[in-house]
Scaffold this motif. Structure first.
Motif, PDB file in Angstrom:
ATOM      1  N   LEU A   1     -33.154  30.540   5.232  1.00 32.74           N
ATOM      2  CA  LEU A   1     -33.360  31.184   6.416  1.00 32.74           C
ATOM      3  C   LEU A   1     -32.118  29.692   7.167  1.00 32.74           C
ATOM      4  O   LEU A   1     -31.782  30.358   8.093  1.00 32.74           O
ATOM      5  CB  LEU A   1     -34.191  30.451   7.222  1.00 32.74           C
ATOM      6  CG  LEU A   1     -35.972  31.068   6.659  1.00 32.74           C
ATOM      7  CD1 LEU A   1     -36.866  30.055   7.855  1.00 32.74           C
ATOM      8  CD2 LEU A   1     -36.163  32.335   7.154  1.00 32.74           C
ATOM      9  N   ARG A   2     -31.227  29.511   6.215  1.00 32.24           N
ATOM     10  CA  ARG A   2     -29.528  28.386   7.358  1.00 32.24           C
ATOM     11  C   ARG A   2     -28.570  29.351   7.579  1.00 32.24           C
ATOM     12  O   ARG A   2     -28.327  28.903   8.818  1.00 32.24           O
ATOM     13  CB  ARG A   2     -29.604  27.315   6.065  1.00 32.24           C
ATOM     14  CG  ARG A   2     -30.160  26.478   5.480  1.00 32.24           C
ATOM     15  CD  ARG A   2     -29.750  25.527   4.625  1.00 32.24           C
ATOM     16  NE  ARG A   2     -31.129  25.231   3.869  1.00 32.24           N
ATOM     17  CZ  ARG A   2     -31.711  24.049   2.633  1.00 32.24           C
ATOM     18  NH1 ARG A   2     -30.668  24.275   2.370  1.00 32.24           N
ATOM     19  NH2 ARG A   2     -32.694  23.781   2.439  1.00 32.24           N
ATOM     20  N   ALA A   3     -28.262  30.163   6.483  1.00 33.84           N
ATOM     21  CA  ALA A   3     -27.321  31.709   7.650  1.00 33.84           C
ATOM     22  C   ALA A   3     -28.263  32.187   8.306  1.00 33.84           C
ATOM     23  O   ALA A   3     -26.963  32.467   9.396  1.00 33.84           O
ATOM     24  CB  ALA A   3     -27.343  32.404   6.223  1.00 33.84           C
TER      25      ALA A   3
ATOM     26  N   THR B   1     -21.624  24.847   1.652  1.00 33.22           N
ATOM     27  CA  THR B   1     -21.476  23.525   0.823  1.00 33.22           C
ATOM     28  C   THR B   1     -22.078  23.002   2.553  1.00 33.22           C
ATOM     29  O   THR B   1     -23.187  21.934   2.193  1.00 33.22           O
ATOM     30  CB  THR B   1     -19.958  23.090   0.868  1.00 33.22           C
ATOM     31  OG1 THR B   1     -20.364  23.410  -0.779  1.00 33.22           O
ATOM     32  CG2 THR B   1     -20.381  21.449   0.795  1.00 33.22           C
ATOM     33  N   ASP B   2     -21.722  23.568   3.605  1.00 30.23           N
ATOM     34  CA  ASP B   2     -21.718  22.895   4.814  1.00 30.23           C
ATOM     35  C   ASP B   2     -23.556  23.899   5.056  1.00 30.23           C
ATOM     36  O   ASP B   2     -24.572  22.926   5.912  1.00 30.23           O
ATOM     37  CB  ASP B   2     -21.745  24.177   6.022  1.00 30.23           C
ATOM     38  CG  ASP B   2     -19.258  23.239   5.926  1.00 30.23           C
ATOM     39  OD1 ASP B   2     -19.510  22.288   6.020  1.00 30.23           O
ATOM     40  OD2 ASP B   2     -18.639  23.949   6.387  1.00 30.23           O
ATOM     41  N   LEU B   3     -23.882  25.275   5.084  1.00 30.62           N
ATOM     42  CA  LEU B   3     -25.357  25.303   5.355  1.00 30.62           C
ATOM     43  C   LEU B   3     -26.208  24.723   4.116  1.00 30.62           C
ATOM     44  O   LEU B   3     -27.726  24.157   4.755  1.00 30.62           O
ATOM     45  CB  LEU B   3     -24.931  26.466   4.663  1.00 30.62           C
ATOM     46  CG  LEU B   3     -24.316  27.649   5.417  1.00 30.62           C
ATOM     47  CD1 LEU B   3     -24.510  29.417   4.303  1.00 30.62           C
ATOM     48  CD2 LEU B   3     -25.354  28.119   6.701  1.00 30.62           C
ATOM     49  N   ALA B   4     -25.915  24.404   3.069  1.00 25.97           N
ATOM     50  CA  ALA B   4     -26.912  22.947   2.692  1.00 25.97           C
ATOM     51  C   ALA B   4     -27.189  22.243   2.503  1.00 25.97           C
ATOM     52  O   ALA B   4     -28.241  21.199   2.736  1.00 25.97           O
ATOM     53  CB  ALA B   4     -26.117  22.733   0.752  1.00 25.97           C
ATOM     54  N   GLN B   5     -26.019  21.559   3.945  1.00 25.79           N
ATOM     55  CA  GLN B   5     -26.785  20.861   4.291  1.00 25.79           C
ATOM     56  C   GLN B   5     -27.996  20.051   6.013  1.00 25.79           C
ATOM     57  O   GLN B   5     -28.318  19.519   6.384  1.00 25.79           O
ATOM     58  CB  GLN B   5     -25.443  19.838   5.704  1.00 25.79           C
ATOM     59  CG  GLN B   5     -24.255  19.205   4.613  1.00 25.79           C
ATOM     60  CD  GLN B   5     -22.829  18.971   5.300  1.00 25.79           C
ATOM     61  OE1 GLN B   5     -23.150  17.816   6.439  1.00 25.79           O
ATOM     62  NE2 GLN B   5     -21.631  19.359   4.941  1.00 25.79           N
ATOM     63  N   LEU B   6     -27.644  21.747   6.416  1.00 26.71           N
ATOM     64  CA  LEU B   6     -29.004  22.566   7.394  1.00 26.71           C
ATOM     65  C   LEU B   6     -30.780  22.385   6.479  1.00 26.71           C
ATOM     66  O   LEU B   6     -31.169  23.400   6.670  1.00 26.71           O
ATOM     67  CB  LEU B   6     -28.628  23.505   7.887  1.00 26.71           C
ATOM     68  CG  LEU B   6     -27.462  23.882   9.009  1.00 26.71           C
ATOM     69  CD1 LEU B   6     -26.838  24.566   9.328  1.00 26.71           C
ATOM     70  CD2 LEU B   6     -28.175  22.445   9.838  1.00 26.71           C
ATOM     71  N   THR B   7     -30.878  21.288   6.526  1.00 19.39           N
ATOM     72  CA  THR B   7     -32.325  21.203   5.770  1.00 19.39           C
ATOM     73  C   THR B   7     -33.442  21.197   6.861  1.00 19.39           C
ATOM     74  O   THR B   7     -34.230  21.665   6.717  1.00 19.39           O
ATOM     75  CB  THR B   7     -32.487  19.843   5.199  1.00 19.39           C
ATOM     76  OG1 THR B   7     -32.036  19.126   5.302  1.00 19.39           O
ATOM     77  CG2 THR B   7     -31.723  20.831   3.686  1.00 19.39           C
TER      78      THR B   7
END
Length: 285
Positions: free
Chosen positions: A243-245, A265-271
């Motif tokens: 869902l992050r993108a 890498t940026d998107l991985a931070q949006l937990t």
């Protein structure tokens, strides 16, 4: 055999025709003939085969395309607005309501509001200037009516709505006052400073867009509804990786001037993201 969507909408319109008026002349509609609405002045508006009415006499592209709207649906159906919508539902009277959703987009908030009030026998209407959004909205439930319309020239009758809801949409308070019943109310959700702050800070590492101030919106609302209430709503929403993108694409933050293009890498931070909003409540006294 399931009834076609256009026939479901025709049936709804036949039952609820008094809620609408011609946006061209402001006169009442007098008949649903075949798959068209005709007003007292003879203006005719056709039902789309997808089950909605296009109440514009010109093309009006919205800010979101079908892909953005599909991303929005994915995130909202995962529950991002659910606690907010349940709070909104608590401020709606228990007796049956006629509820209008301003700038409905692809319709999920209105659908979830209906689900939050299963035993109330409400009537639900939503509109947006985006044809792509309304096309998606008509897929949700035959008890919801959707149309393409202009906020400044609503195709709804005077004093026809008991509740207006807005989820992050612009307002036209003169039109709201026209279509609200005496004693009706406007329930408007606006973002606060920490709304999606995790995404905001990823997109804007520096500069003024790292912050947000809603005071001008609150002031305008208060000018129109001097006895307004403001209810803060704040919670965290966990974001599954898939869902992050979609969250980035559904938010207008990502197309602002100076926004970074986010990496994997940026998107991985949006937990998770912060949902920080205020519910503004204005009543027609």
């Amino acid at each position: 055999m399931q009834m076609k969507k256009i026939d479901q909408t025709r049936q709804w319109l036949t039952k609820n025709l008094s809620l609408l008026r011609c946006p061209k002349c402001g006169r009442a509609f007098v008949t649903v003939l075949d798959y068209s609405l005709a007003c007292q002045q003879g203006h005719v508006w056709n039902l789309n085969k997808k089950g909605f009415v296009y109440f514009l006499d010109h093309a009006a592209p919205g800010e979101y395309d079908r892909e953005n709207l599909a991303d929005r649906r994915n995130v909202l159906q995962a529950g991002m607005f659910q606690p907010m919508i349940e709070q909104v539902a608590q401020y709606i009277p228990t007796e049956p309501q006629t509820i209008l959703d301003i700038g409905t987009g692809e319709g999920t908030p209105l659908y979830q509001l209906m689900q939050a009030r299963p035993a109330h026998h409400d009537t639900y209407l939503g509109f947006d200037i985006s044809k792509a959004g309304v096309q998606l909205a008509t897929q949700l439930d035959p008890n919801l009516f959707f149309c393409v319309a202009d906020l400044r020239q609503l195709p709804f009758a005077d004093a026809s709505m008991s509740t207006i809801v807005e989820f992050f949409s612009p307002s036209d308070y003169q039109e709201f006052k026209r279509v609200l019943k005496p004693g009706g109310q406007v329930l408007k959700i606006i973002p606060n400073a920490d709304y999606l702050i995790e995404l905001r800070h990823l997109l804007y590492p520096t500069g003024e867009k790292r912050t947000y101030d809603n005071s001008a919106v609150v002031q305008r609302f208060a000018e129109n509804y001097p006895t307004m209430q403001m209810v803060p709503i704040k919670y965290e929403f966990s974001l599954a990786p898939e869902l992050r993108a979609s969250l980035v694409q559904m938010s207008p933050l990502h197309w602002g001037k100076g926004a970074r293009k986010l990496t994997t890498t940026d998107l991985a931070q949006l937990t998770q993201v912060t949902i920080d909003v205020s519910l503004l409540i204005g009543r027609d006294n």
